[in-house]
Design a protein around this motif. Structure first.
Motif, PDB file in Angstrom:
ATOM      1  N   SER A 194      20.859 -19.658 -26.865  1.00  0.00           N
ATOM      2  CA  SER A 194      21.449 -20.264 -25.658  1.00  0.00           C
ATOM      3  C   SER A 194      21.972 -21.670 -25.935  1.00  0.00           C
ATOM      4  N   ALA A 195      21.394 -22.366 -26.908  1.00  0.00           N
ATOM      5  CA  ALA A 195      21.829 -23.752 -27.176  1.00  0.00           C
ATOM      6  C   ALA A 195      22.932 -23.830 -28.234  1.00  0.00           C
ATOM      7  N   ALA A 196      23.310 -22.678 -28.790  1.00  0.00           N
ATOM      8  CA  ALA A 196      24.285 -22.701 -29.892  1.00  0.00           C
ATOM      9  C   ALA A 196      25.670 -23.107 -29.403  1.00  0.00           C
ATOM     10  N   ASP A 197      26.412 -23.777 -30.279  1.00  0.00           N
ATOM     11  CA  ASP A 197      27.834 -24.026 -30.023  1.00  0.00           C
ATOM     12  C   ASP A 197      28.663 -22.843 -30.516  1.00  0.00           C
ATOM     13  N   VAL A 198      28.151 -22.187 -31.543  1.00  0.00           N
ATOM     14  CA  VAL A 198      28.830 -21.011 -32.107  1.00  0.00           C
ATOM     15  C   VAL A 198      27.757 -20.013 -32.537  1.00  0.00           C
ATOM     16  N   ILE A 199      28.004 -18.738 -32.290  1.00  0.00           N
ATOM     17  CA  ILE A 199      27.106 -17.682 -32.773  1.00  0.00           C
ATOM     18  C   ILE A 199      27.880 -16.842 -33.781  1.00  0.00           C
ATOM     19  N   LEU A 200      27.307 -16.686 -34.963  1.00  0.00           N
ATOM     20  CA  LEU A 200      28.004 -15.952 -36.023  1.00  0.00           C
ATOM     21  C   LEU A 200      27.269 -14.675 -36.397  1.00  0.00           C
ATOM     22  N   LEU A 201      28.040 -13.624 -36.623  1.00  0.00           N
ATOM     23  CA  LEU A 201      27.506 -12.399 -37.224  1.00  0.00           C
ATOM     24  C   LEU A 201      28.104 -12.318 -38.629  1.00  0.00           C
ATOM     25  N   PRO A 202      27.331 -12.705 -39.649  1.00  0.00           N
ATOM     26  CA  PRO A 202      27.830 -12.650 -41.028  1.00  0.00           C
ATOM     27  C   PRO A 202      28.092 -11.211 -41.459  1.00  0.00           C
ATOM     28  N   PRO A 203      28.717 -11.024 -42.619  1.00  0.00           N
ATOM     29  CA  PRO A 203      28.956  -9.658 -43.096  1.00  0.00           C
ATOM     30  C   PRO A 203      27.671  -9.030 -43.627  1.00  0.00           C
ATOM     31  N   SER A 204      26.775  -8.700 -42.730  1.00  0.00           N
ATOM     32  CA  SER A 204      25.534  -8.006 -43.075  1.00  0.00           C
ATOM     33  C   SER A 204      25.663  -6.554 -42.645  1.00  0.00           C
ATOM     34  N   ASN A 205      24.760  -5.729 -43.132  1.00  0.00           N
ATOM     35  CA  ASN A 205      24.787  -4.312 -42.764  1.00  0.00           C
ATOM     36  C   ASN A 205      24.694  -4.172 -41.236  1.00  0.00           C
ATOM     37  N   PRO A 206      25.703  -3.564 -40.608  1.00  0.00           N
ATOM     38  CA  PRO A 206      25.719  -3.516 -39.141  1.00  0.00           C
ATOM     39  C   PRO A 206      24.631  -2.629 -38.548  1.00  0.00           C
ATOM     40  N   VAL A 207      24.180  -1.643 -39.307  1.00  0.00           N
ATOM     41  CA  VAL A 207      23.237  -0.658 -38.763  1.00  0.00           C
ATOM     42  C   VAL A 207      21.791  -1.085 -38.986  1.00  0.00           C
ATOM     43  N   VAL A 208      21.472  -1.519 -40.193  1.00  0.00           N
ATOM     44  CA  VAL A 208      20.064  -1.764 -40.508  1.00  0.00           C
ATOM     45  C   VAL A 208      19.737  -3.248 -40.696  1.00  0.00           C
ATOM     46  N   SER A 209      20.723  -4.138 -40.568  1.00  0.00           N
ATOM     47  CA  SER A 209      20.421  -5.583 -40.608  1.00  0.00           C
ATOM     48  C   SER A 209      20.722  -6.228 -39.249  1.00  0.00           C
ATOM     49  N   ILE A 210      22.005  -6.229 -38.863  1.00  0.00           N
ATOM     50  CA  ILE A 210      22.371  -6.803 -37.559  1.00  0.00           C
ATOM     51  C   ILE A 210      21.851  -5.907 -36.435  1.00  0.00           C
ATOM     52  N   GLY A 211      21.936  -4.582 -36.653  1.00  0.00           N
ATOM     53  CA  GLY A 211      21.515  -3.607 -35.626  1.00  0.00           C
ATOM     54  C   GLY A 211      20.110  -3.863 -35.108  1.00  0.00           C
ATOM     55  N   PRO A 212      19.109  -3.945 -35.999  1.00  0.00           N
ATOM     56  CA  PRO A 212      17.739  -4.163 -35.509  1.00  0.00           C
ATOM     57  C   PRO A 212      17.557  -5.496 -34.777  1.00  0.00           C
ATOM     58  N   ILE A 213      18.259  -6.547 -35.219  1.00  0.00           N
ATOM     59  CA  ILE A 213      18.111  -7.844 -34.534  1.00  0.00           C
ATOM     60  C   ILE A 213      18.597  -7.695 -33.093  1.00  0.00           C
ATOM     61  N   LEU A 214      19.744  -7.025 -32.943  1.00  0.00           N
ATOM     62  CA  LEU A 214      20.314  -6.846 -31.604  1.00  0.00           C
ATOM     63  C   LEU A 214      19.598  -5.749 -30.818  1.00  0.00           C
ATOM     64  N   ALA A 215      18.715  -5.005 -31.484  1.00  0.00           N
ATOM     65  CA  ALA A 215      17.946  -3.975 -30.778  1.00  0.00           C
ATOM     66  C   ALA A 215      16.728  -4.572 -30.079  1.00  0.00           C
ATOM     67  N   VAL A 216      16.417  -5.824 -30.380  1.00  0.00           N
ATOM     68  CA  VAL A 216      15.373  -6.516 -29.603  1.00  0.00           C
ATOM     69  C   VAL A 216      16.037  -6.866 -28.263  1.00  0.00           C
ATOM     70  N   PRO A 217      15.583  -6.232 -27.175  1.00  0.00           N
ATOM     71  CA  PRO A 217      16.376  -6.290 -25.935  1.00  0.00           C
ATOM     72  C   PRO A 217      16.745  -7.712 -25.495  1.00  0.00           C
ATOM     73  N   ASP A 218      15.800  -8.630 -25.551  1.00  0.00           N
ATOM     74  CA  ASP A 218      16.102  -9.982 -25.070  1.00  0.00           C
ATOM     75  C   ASP A 218      17.071 -10.722 -25.989  1.00  0.00           C
ATOM     76  N   VAL A 219      17.102 -10.341 -27.255  1.00  0.00           N
ATOM     77  CA  VAL A 219      18.049 -10.976 -28.175  1.00  0.00           C
ATOM     78  C   VAL A 219      19.463 -10.543 -27.811  1.00  0.00           C
ATOM     79  N   ARG A 220      19.626  -9.235 -27.649  1.00  0.00           N
ATOM     80  CA  ARG A 220      20.958  -8.741 -27.264  1.00  0.00           C
ATOM     81  C   ARG A 220      21.429  -9.371 -25.952  1.00  0.00           C
ATOM     82  N   ASP A 221      20.541  -9.397 -24.957  1.00  0.00           N
ATOM     83  CA  ASP A 221      20.918  -9.967 -23.656  1.00  0.00           C
ATOM     84  C   ASP A 221      21.309 -11.433 -23.798  1.00  0.00           C
ATOM     85  N   ALA A 222      20.567 -12.164 -24.641  1.00  0.00           N
ATOM     86  CA  ALA A 222      20.845 -13.599 -24.802  1.00  0.00           C
ATOM     87  C   ALA A 222      22.194 -13.814 -25.482  1.00  0.00           C
ATOM     88  N   VAL A 223      22.497 -12.985 -26.484  1.00  0.00           N
ATOM     89  CA  VAL A 223      23.788 -13.129 -27.166  1.00  0.00           C
ATOM     90  C   VAL A 223      24.917 -12.816 -26.181  1.00  0.00           C
TER      91      VAL A 223
END
Ligand code: GDP
Ligand code: CA
Length: 323
Positions: A194-223
């Motif tokens: 919430s305090a970020a000026d910029v949020i970045l999604l680096p070139p990480s594996n979309p399914v098993v790296s970025i996917g699980p982070i965004l699968a934490v419900p409150d993380v996805r909602d916050a982004v």
């Protein structure tokens, strides 16, 4: 400038190294994937957190992109002599010290976030490294029980077994992020978003790296709710995952291995998306999904190339912020 990035292992940390080179004064928080974590020989191993920590702390084995530099394998040889499993996942002697300390601290009751902070005291990665959650989340892969894939019987195996032991050659029927829907973000994660000026999604594996982070419900909602622009970089170049086997993981969730396929997977969160110049013809399709897109070179051949990529991502963030 406050930058918050979500990151897996190799792709994430190579990008982050470039980011720190491009904007050394930025305050960078990294939300790391912990769904690759696995217990081996009684030790808690966090491969993605360690790859970020070692890469940014100058302790990485550069030739392979993971593990400690100057590594030896005396303990692994002794374990193998006992026939101890799992021999398909080798832990080096230097690396073992990290896992010993982590396991000891977890056993004493510290959450993974506190353990990670303690480990980073040594490595000084130049970022604040937070696990996505202190709860247990594990990526499991559902594969045919009979090995060759035609029978109805299936079994779930740990992601590392599919990836490291089976080289993702056995077709994945489903990918299950066990525990993700119950997990709560680790301390600091939601504030960093919430305090970020910029949020970045680096070139990480979309399914098993970025996917699980965004699968934490409150993380996805916050982004999703964040005021900051969200900009991602394609981990797919010209229909191929550059290095690794991300295509096998994308196939398991029915997403095409293309820069546009991954952009569409994250389209509800993204304001901007960078594709490689060879994928310039995908720009129009991605913009039609409501995501501002430009094509720039995305090969992280060295830290300077990664720095140029992060500058392009930050420029795109400024552009979409102004819209
Ligand atoms: P892992 O956890 O170690 O597998 O690492 P990540 O999930 O952070 O990143 C792995 C992904 O990074 C791979 O699937 C590739 O798609 C992507 N990748 C690796 N090197 C490059 C590169 O030079 N450029 C781009 N665009 N993507 C890359
Ligand atoms: Ca990983």
């Amino acid at each position: 400038m406050r930058i918050t990035a979500l990151a897996g292992g190799i792709g994430g940390s190579r990008f982050l190294r470039g980011l720190l080179r491009a904007v050394p004064d930025a305050e960078v928080t990294v939300i790391g994937n912990t769904a690759d974590d696995i217990t081996l020989h009684g030790l808690h191993v966090s491969p993605d957190l360690d790859t970020v920590m070692y890469t940014l702390g100058d302790g990485i084995e550069e030739s392979q992109g993971w593990g400690r530099s100057g590594e030896t394998f005396a303990v692994a040889e002794e374990l193998a002599a006992y026939g101890a499993e799992a021999q398909w996942f080798t832990l080096g002697d230097r690396d073992l010290a990290t896992h010993l300390l982590r396991t000891q601290m977890l056993g004493a009751g510290y959450p993974l976030s506190a353990v990670t902070e303690a480990l980073c005291d040594r490595w000084r990665p130049g970022v604040r490294l937070l696990p996505m959650t202190d709860d247990r989340v594990e990526t499991h892969v559902v594969v045919p029980a009979d090995g060759d894939g035609d029978g109805p019987a299936e079994k779930a195996i740990h992601f590392q077994e599919w990836w490291v032991r089976l080289h993702a050659e056995v077709p994945a029927r489903r990918i299950v992020l066990v525990g993700a829907d119950q997990a709560v973000p680790a301390p600091g994660v939601l504030d960093a978003i919430s305090a970020a000026d910029v949020i970045l999604l680096p070139p990480s594996n979309p399914v098993v790296s970025i996917g699980p982070i965004l699968a934490v419900p409150d993380v996805r909602d916050a982004v999703k709710a964040a005021a900051a622009p969200v900009v991602g970089l394609s981990p797919i170049i010209g229909g191929s995952p550059v290095r690794g086997m991300a295509d096998a993981a994308l196939k398991a969730i029915g997403v095409p291995t293309t820069a546009a396929g991954v952009a569409e997977l994250f389209a509800d969160l993204l304001d901007g998306w960078l594709v490689d110049t060879v994928d310039a013809d995908a720009v129009q399709q991605i913009e039609a999904a409501g995501v501002r897109c430009i094509a720039v070179p995305l090969w992280m051949t060295d830290p300077d190339a990664a720095a140029a990529m992060s500058r392009a991502a930050l420029d795109l963030a400024e552009e979409v912020r102004a819209r």
